[in-house]
Design a protein around this motif. Structure first.
Motif, PDB file in Angstrom:
ATOM      1  N   LEU A 214       8.466 -16.268  17.153  1.00  0.00           N
ATOM      2  CA  LEU A 214       7.218 -15.676  17.630  1.00  0.00           C
ATOM      3  C   LEU A 214       7.294 -14.150  17.696  1.00  0.00           C
ATOM      4  N   MET A 215       8.438 -13.598  18.103  1.00  0.00           N
ATOM      5  CA  MET A 215       8.537 -12.141  18.241  1.00  0.00           C
ATOM      6  C   MET A 215       8.297 -11.410  16.920  1.00  0.00           C
ATOM      7  N   PRO A 216       8.999 -11.752  15.815  1.00  0.00           N
ATOM      8  CA  PRO A 216       8.693 -11.067  14.548  1.00  0.00           C
ATOM      9  C   PRO A 216       7.256 -11.292  14.095  1.00  0.00           C
ATOM     10  N   TRP A 217       6.705 -12.472  14.386  1.00  0.00           N
ATOM     11  CA  TRP A 217       5.321 -12.737  13.980  1.00  0.00           C
ATOM     12  C   TRP A 217       4.362 -11.795  14.692  1.00  0.00           C
ATOM     13  N   LEU A 218       4.569 -11.574  15.971  1.00  0.00           N
ATOM     14  CA  LEU A 218       3.698 -10.669  16.720  1.00  0.00           C
ATOM     15  C   LEU A 218       3.794  -9.245  16.187  1.00  0.00           C
ATOM     16  N   LEU A 219       5.021  -8.767  15.945  1.00  0.00           N
ATOM     17  CA  LEU A 219       5.180  -7.410  15.444  1.00  0.00           C
ATOM     18  C   LEU A 219       4.695  -7.289  14.001  1.00  0.00           C
ATOM     19  N   ALA A 220       4.893  -8.331  13.190  1.00  0.00           N
ATOM     20  CA  ALA A 220       4.366  -8.299  11.828  1.00  0.00           C
ATOM     21  C   ALA A 220       2.842  -8.255  11.838  1.00  0.00           C
ATOM     22  N   THR A 221       2.217  -8.948  12.777  1.00  0.00           N
ATOM     23  CA  THR A 221       0.760  -8.885  12.909  1.00  0.00           C
ATOM     24  C   THR A 221       0.308  -7.471  13.253  1.00  0.00           C
ATOM     25  N   ALA A 222       1.017  -6.823  14.187  1.00  0.00           N
ATOM     26  CA  ALA A 222       0.691  -5.433  14.511  1.00  0.00           C
ATOM     27  C   ALA A 222       0.895  -4.531  13.300  1.00  0.00           C
ATOM     28  N   LEU A 223       1.958  -4.761  12.540  1.00  0.00           N
ATOM     29  CA  LEU A 223       2.230  -3.946  11.361  1.00  0.00           C
ATOM     30  C   LEU A 223       1.146  -4.115  10.304  1.00  0.00           C
ATOM     31  N   LEU A 224       0.647  -5.336  10.133  1.00  0.00           N
ATOM     32  CA  LEU A 224      -0.437  -5.569   9.172  1.00  0.00           C
ATOM     33  C   LEU A 224      -1.675  -4.752   9.511  1.00  0.00           C
ATOM     34  N   HIS A 225      -1.951  -4.614  10.799  1.00  0.00           N
ATOM     35  CA  HIS A 225      -3.136  -3.863  11.206  1.00  0.00           C
ATOM     36  C   HIS A 225      -2.907  -2.356  11.169  1.00  0.00           C
ATOM     37  N   ALA A 226      -1.662  -1.921  11.400  1.00  0.00           N
ATOM     38  CA  ALA A 226      -1.393  -0.483  11.456  1.00  0.00           C
ATOM     39  C   ALA A 226      -1.216   0.125  10.073  1.00  0.00           C
ATOM     40  N   ALA A 227      -0.658  -0.645   9.116  1.00  0.00           N
ATOM     41  CA  ALA A 227      -0.286  -0.070   7.830  1.00  0.00           C
ATOM     42  C   ALA A 227      -1.452   0.542   7.052  1.00  0.00           C
ATOM     43  N   PRO A 228      -2.648  -0.084   6.984  1.00  0.00           N
ATOM     44  CA  PRO A 228      -3.711   0.511   6.172  1.00  0.00           C
ATOM     45  C   PRO A 228      -4.318   1.779   6.761  1.00  0.00           C
ATOM     46  N   SER A 229      -4.054   2.078   8.008  1.00  0.00           N
ATOM     47  CA  SER A 229      -4.724   3.193   8.677  1.00  0.00           C
ATOM     48  C   SER A 229      -3.844   4.436   8.659  1.00  0.00           C
ATOM     49  N   ARG A 230      -4.365   5.548   8.145  1.00  0.00           N
ATOM     50  CA  ARG A 230      -3.623   6.803   8.160  1.00  0.00           C
ATOM     51  C   ARG A 230      -3.376   7.260   9.579  1.00  0.00           C
TER      52      ARG A 230
END
Length: 625
Positions: A214-230
């Protein structure tokens, strides 16, 4: 002989990984870098093949062949081999195309191959690769291995960001999605297997293996949302580093927490495992402690203002992952400080995580009513849909959520938490539906954005299913004799007979029960207990489940009388369980749509960039350095 060959394969894999890492560091990486990476993959394949062959030929437990093969990921040592196979496979795919002169790819791939080398060394030092696998060990499943291994590529690019001061957020996002989809599928399938095969009546127990995924999944979800935004780019490298580092750290914590009291790990595994765990903890601590410094380092001269909803969502996901990590750290910390084993059980996780999850649902509903500007600039700031405005855009989803709460409240006094979840989920689903329908008459929506909305809808449906199954479930447990019955949730479950079947490897006791509703028998179920005498372990309960559209009838047998005429039956009626499994498929489908929609999609460079890859300006080195 087999063990010696497997050990040699691991040491050869270590050498090949080191050669590949060094070759990637050349100014123009030669084919040697790719070939050495493939050689490392071949060594991992050989080690896994030897392990499977050894398990099949070992014959200690006398269990079915499928159980024997899948025990590859049930013991720590064998699970490391499967992890190595996934890791080297990901490294081979990521490095299949060399881009001469691309410093970013060279550093990233060198970091990935060094990670492979570390785990080849750990696996070789923790014991021989051909070992008997524990029947109830801590290792995660194959899908979780594949998903977590794919996070090594974003990790490598996070390291490259620290070294070169440049980022390639498109690659990070694609590989994070490639990891997120199998992680999601693995978590859902693990919950389904726990529910359908283990017989304890639930699908999530907050045990170390589940939390480690669950921990990597939560952080990967945050990373998915943060990556496209400058504007959110300062978050990308810390999230990429922490998401991957939590994977092996969770594996080692799971090995500690699932060990029997008084012996945390086998003697042959303890020294290297403790050293590796301490190193991972130190690396994770440095990553998290230095997050603020990383944010300051990569802050551009003219920073864009991040979207408040996006910023709050990423912060919430990070806090939730940290809360789960704290729960995993409590048992070893308590044992180290007080000499007693402690456990952070379901009350801790439910009390600390549920408020954050409710806040995430609210954010998902609000975020569905905002959009990126049409100018195509990467990572532009979101704004409220100007066609409707903030108030009108949220008015009818809020009305749907409030109406759902009112309607459910009128039917009876439901649990307060379940009522809140139902209302917020209705708000999210209405907002997502409104966003999708609004696009049908306007500009087309790409698969990438549609996939995100589908995943949000799946998460809302999963929240409904979890709240319903935990708040409205009815169950009863009783010992009954042949002809006796147990009522629960409108059903009457009657024990018809107790059957015993034994062979050379296993003894199975089956309770034949009939399920009646309103006086009419609707099904005959056969829950059972199977013992494997050679293993010396406890009996394995296999429940019987009758699934209909709105609920499951779940029957398990926990004990059988010596006379063979009585049994302890556990009967539960769990609402909306089918919706839970369907929502998991919807979430994974949304991730796949987003991954397909983002492949090969050119991103419009920001004004003044002249088509260069998005990069973060590096700070000037001090003269003393």
């Amino acid at each position: 002989m087999t063990a010696a060959l497997g050990t040699a394969a691991l040491w050869c894999g270590l050498l090949a990984s080191l050669v590949s890492a060094l070759a990637w560091q050349r100014a123009r990486p030669a084919a040697l870098a790719v070939r050495a990476g493939r050689a490392a993959l071949g060594c991992a394949v050989l080690a896994v093949a030897l392990q499977v062959t050894g398990l099949i030929g070992h014959g200690v437990y006398g269990v079915p062949l499928s159980y024997t093969v899948t025990s590859l990921w049930s013991a720590l040592e064998a699970s490391l081999l499967l992890w190595l196979l996934a890791l080297t496979g990901v490294a081979t795919v990521a490095g299949r195309r060399r881009r001469p002169g691309d410093r970013l790819q060279s550093v990233a791939m060198a970091a990935v191959m060094l990670v492979c080398a570390v785990f080849f060394a750990v696996s070789a030092l923790t014991g021989p690769p051909v070992v008997p696998a524990a029947a109830d060990g801590p290792g995660p499943g194959a899908l979780l291995h594949l998903g977590s291994a794919a996070l090594a590529v974003p990790f490598g690019h996070g390291v490259a960001w620290l070294v070169t001061g440049r980022t390639e957020t498109g690659t990070i996002r694609r590989w994070t999605l490639a990891a997120w989809v199998p992680l999601t599928a693995g978590i859902v399938l693990g919950a389904w297997w726990s529910y359908r095969a283990l017989g304890w009546g639930g699908s999530w127990e907050w045990d170390p293996v589940e939390n480690g995924a669950l921990m990597p999944w939560l952080l990967a979800t945050a990373l998915l949302h943060a990556a496209p935004s400058r504007a959110m780019r300062p978050w990308v490298a810390p999230l990429a580093l922490a998401a991957f580092l939590l994977v092996p750290f969770g594996m080692f914590l799971a090995a500690h927490d699932t060990a029997p009291p008084g012996s945390a790990l086998p003697v042959t595994v303890l020294p290297v495992t403790a050293l590796a765990g301490a190193a991972l903890l130190a690396a994770l601590t440095v990553t998290l402690a230095g997050a603020r410094g990383l944010l300051a380092r990569c802050e551009p001269r003219h920073p864009a203002r991040p979207d408040p909803l996006l910023l709050l969502g990423c912060a919430l996901l990070t806090v939730l992952a940290g809360t789960v990590l704290l729960g995993l750290l409590l048992p070893p910390a308590a044992e180290l400080l007080r000499g007693e084993r402690a456990e952070a059980g379901p009350p801790y996780y439910e009390g600390t995580l549920v408020p954050g999850l409710l806040a995430l649902l609210a954010l998902m509903g609000a975020a569905a009513r905002v959009r990126h500007p049409r100018d195509g600039t990467a990572g532009g700031t979101r704004h409220w849909d100007r066609a409707t405005g903030a108030r009108r855009g949220l008015a009818w989803p809020l009305a749907v959520g409030a109406g759902t709460v009112a309607a459910l409240a009128l039917t009876g006094p439901p649990p307060v938490m379940a009522l809140a979840v139902f209302g917020l989920a209705a708000f999210v689903l209405a907002a997502v539906a409104g966003r999708l329908l609004a696009r049908t008459g306007g500009e087309p929506m790409g698969l990438r954005r549609a996939g995100g909305l589908v995943a949000h809808a799946g998460i809302a449906l999963a929240a409904v299913a979890v709240a319903a199954s935990s708040g409205y479930a009815e169950e009863a447990t009783a010992r009954v004799w042949t002809g006796g019955s147990v009522p629960a949730g409108g059903y009457t479950v009657r024990l018809e007979a107790v059957e015993r079947d034994a062979d050379a490897t296993a003894t199975t006791i089956t309770a034949v029960v009939s399920a009646a509703r309103e006086g009419t028998v609707v099904d005959v179920l056969r829950p059972s207990l199977t013992s494997y005498p050679a293993s010396g372990g406890p009996p394995v309960a296999r429940p019987a489940v009758r699934s209909v559209l709105l609920h499951d009838l779940y029957v398990s047998v926990t004990d059988v009388g010596e006379d063979g005429r009585s049994a302890v039956l556990r009967v539960a009626v769990n609402p909306f369980m089918s919706l839970l499994w369907a929502s998991g498929a919807i979430i994974a489908l949304g991730g796949l749509l987003a991954l397909i929609g983002g492949r090969g999609r050119p991103r419009t460079p920001p004004p003044g960039s002249h088509g260069r890859r998005a990069s973060v300006p590096r700070p000037r080195r001090a003269a003393a350095m």
